[in-house]
Design a protein around this motif. Structure first.
Motif, PDB file in Angstrom:
ATOM      1  N   MET A  54       0.833  -1.203   0.000  1.00  9.42           N
ATOM      2  CA  MET A  54       0.000   0.000   0.000  1.00  9.42           C
ATOM      3  C   MET A  54       0.867   1.252   0.000  1.00  9.42           C
ATOM      4  O   MET A  54       0.533   2.249  -0.651  1.00  9.42           O
ATOM      5  N   MET A  55       1.985   1.224   0.731  1.00  4.27           N
ATOM      6  CA  MET A  55       2.880   2.384   0.755  1.00  4.27           C
ATOM      7  C   MET A  55       3.416   2.674  -0.659  1.00  4.27           C
ATOM      8  O   MET A  55       3.414   3.826  -1.120  1.00  4.27           O
ATOM      9  N   VAL A  56       3.858   1.629  -1.339  1.00  6.30           N
ATOM     10  CA  VAL A  56       4.419   1.812  -2.687  1.00  6.30           C
ATOM     11  C   VAL A  56       3.334   2.253  -3.661  1.00  6.30           C
ATOM     12  O   VAL A  56       3.530   3.180  -4.464  1.00  6.30           O
ATOM     13  N   LEU A  57       2.172   1.590  -3.603  1.00  5.85           N
ATOM     14  CA  LEU A  57       1.108   1.858  -4.571  1.00  5.85           C
ATOM     15  C   LEU A  57       0.522   3.255  -4.415  1.00  5.85           C
ATOM     16  O   LEU A  57       0.483   4.042  -5.377  1.00  5.85           O
ATOM     17  N   GLY A  79      -0.435   7.641   7.680  1.00  6.83           N
ATOM     18  CA  GLY A  79      -1.647   6.830   7.602  1.00  6.83           C
ATOM     19  C   GLY A  79      -1.353   5.341   7.596  1.00  6.83           C
ATOM     20  O   GLY A  79      -2.041   4.548   8.254  1.00  6.83           O
ATOM     21  N   LEU A  80      -0.319   4.950   6.885  1.00  3.22           N
ATOM     22  CA  LEU A  80       0.005   3.518   6.814  1.00  3.22           C
ATOM     23  C   LEU A  80       0.731   3.037   8.065  1.00  3.22           C
ATOM     24  O   LEU A  80       0.708   1.847   8.366  1.00  3.22           O
ATOM     25  N   PHE A  81       1.367   3.932   8.814  1.00  2.00           N
ATOM     26  CA  PHE A  81       1.831   3.540  10.153  1.00  2.00           C
ATOM     27  C   PHE A  81       0.622   3.137  11.000  1.00  2.00           C
ATOM     28  O   PHE A  81       0.665   2.142  11.739  1.00  2.00           O
ATOM     29  N   GLY A  82      -0.457   3.928  10.871  1.00  2.00           N
ATOM     30  CA  GLY A  82      -1.682   3.593  11.600  1.00  2.00           C
ATOM     31  C   GLY A  82      -2.263   2.265  11.143  1.00  2.00           C
ATOM     32  O   GLY A  82      -2.720   1.463  11.970  1.00  2.00           O
ATOM     33  N   ALA A  83      -2.245   2.010   9.831  1.00  6.89           N
ATOM     34  CA  ALA A  83      -2.748   0.731   9.317  1.00  6.89           C
ATOM     35  C   ALA A  83      -1.911  -0.437   9.833  1.00  6.89           C
ATOM     36  O   ALA A  83      -2.448  -1.521  10.137  1.00  6.89           O
ATOM     37  N   ALA A  84      -0.606  -0.227   9.946  1.00  9.42           N
ATOM     38  CA  ALA A  84       0.268  -1.292  10.448  1.00  9.42           C
ATOM     39  C   ALA A  84      -0.047  -1.612  11.906  1.00  9.42           C
ATOM     40  O   ALA A  84      -0.130  -2.783  12.306  1.00  9.42           O
ATOM     41  N   ALA A 140      11.635   2.961   5.988  1.00 12.86           N
ATOM     42  CA  ALA A 140      12.686   2.803   4.973  1.00 12.86           C
ATOM     43  C   ALA A 140      12.106   2.968   3.568  1.00 12.86           C
ATOM     44  O   ALA A 140      12.713   3.640   2.705  1.00 12.86           O
ATOM     45  N   ILE A 141      10.948   2.375   3.320  1.00 14.02           N
ATOM     46  CA  ILE A 141      10.311   2.507   2.000  1.00 14.02           C
ATOM     47  C   ILE A 141       9.922   3.961   1.746  1.00 14.02           C
ATOM     48  O   ILE A 141      10.150   4.503   0.653  1.00 14.02           O
ATOM     49  N   ALA A 142       9.313   4.590   2.769  1.00 10.49           N
ATOM     50  CA  ALA A 142       8.873   5.983   2.602  1.00 10.49           C
ATOM     51  C   ALA A 142      10.058   6.919   2.366  1.00 10.49           C
ATOM     52  O   ALA A 142       9.993   7.804   1.507  1.00 10.49           O
TER      53      ALA A 142
END
Length: 263
Positions: A54-57, A79-84, A140-142
């Motif tokens: 999701m982070m990449v997309l 937002g994706l930290f929250g999803a994790a 790292a991805i972000a």
């Protein structure tokens, strides 16, 4: 030594019998829980692969209009930290605990020297360890995609710990009262609902004002809003979101403690 001398000699109990100290048992159980979680393909898909994809997309493609300053990744990383956190502390914990209860694992654990409160603490430590791995990987991805975080890391830690307590309380409430199959389906359904309506992917400003007031009171919204206030806008500790998460955490843990069934 003759027979008479052996009878008169003091008995030796080396190694000393008895349970290990509680702290050592809890750490050993927490390490065991982490290994089990990371060896489970379904758990890895839910906690590691899906948030990373999701982070990449969403950060790389303009699929949904974002809000706030900076690049798309500056909106999606918090937002994706929250999803994790949601995937590990709620969905993964609820499903794993539900099946442990069904197969009698929790009942058998009750016969070991590890106290029940120690098992809960070990599960909480396991969740926090996996969350550290998740956030490190997503960061790292972000960063590779140009993310420029702001704010105080301590404020981020406060929000994550409060959200973990909230989601873990809700997970134990669900796993301790429903059948394992029902927990499996409902936990995944709630996960998808909160991804859509909790400000993870779609900015809450896109919703009608009446609906947004309701969504703002959800724990996932308080987490994502708080993380964006700190990491995207450089704010100090967002007390309003901290208050929402603290209220949810107290309520969820209190109800779960009263209703959880170990067998």
């Amino acid at each position: 030594m003759n027979a008479a001398a052996r009878r008169s000699a003091p008995l030796s109990f080396t190694p000393k019998p008895g349970a290990a100290p509680a702290a050592r048992m809890i750490l050993a159980q927490a390490a065991h829980e982490v290994r089990l979680m990371l060896r489970n393909p379904e758990q890895l898909l839910l906690t590691i692969v899906i948030p990373a994809l999701m982070m990449v997309l969403f950060s790389g493609e303009s699929l949904v209009a974002t809000s706030g300053p900076g690049k798309r990744v500056d909106f999606y990383a918090p937002g994706l930290f929250g999803a994790a956190v949601l995937s590990t502390a709620f969905t993964g914990l609820a499903i794993a605990t539900g099946f442990e209860r069904r197969y009698g694992v929790l009942k058998r654990m009750g016969a070991t020297p590890l106290p029940r409160w120690g098992l809960i603490v070990a599960k909480a430590l396991c969740v926090l360890c996996v969350e550290v791995i998740q956030i490190a990987l997503l960061s790292a991805i972000a960063l590779a995609m140009g993310w420029k975080p702001h704010g105080d890391p301590l404020a981020v830690a406060v929000l994550v710990v409060l959200a973990t307590g909230t989601f873990a309380g809700l997970a134990m409430l669900m796993a301790g009262t429903l059948r394992a199959e029902a927990t499996l389906g409902l936990a995944n359904f709630v996960f998808l609902l909160l991804l859509a309506g909790g400000g993870v992917i779609i900015p809450l400003s896109k919703f009608p004002s009446g609906v947004r007031h309701v969504l703002d009171a959800l724990p996932i919204s308080a987490l994502t809003n708080g993380l964006r206030d700190v990491l995207q806008h450089g704010a100090t500790l967002p007390w309003a979101n901290v208050g929402i998460l603290a209220a949810w955490a107290v309520a969820a843990i209190a109800v779960a403690a009263r209703t959880f069934k170990w067998e």
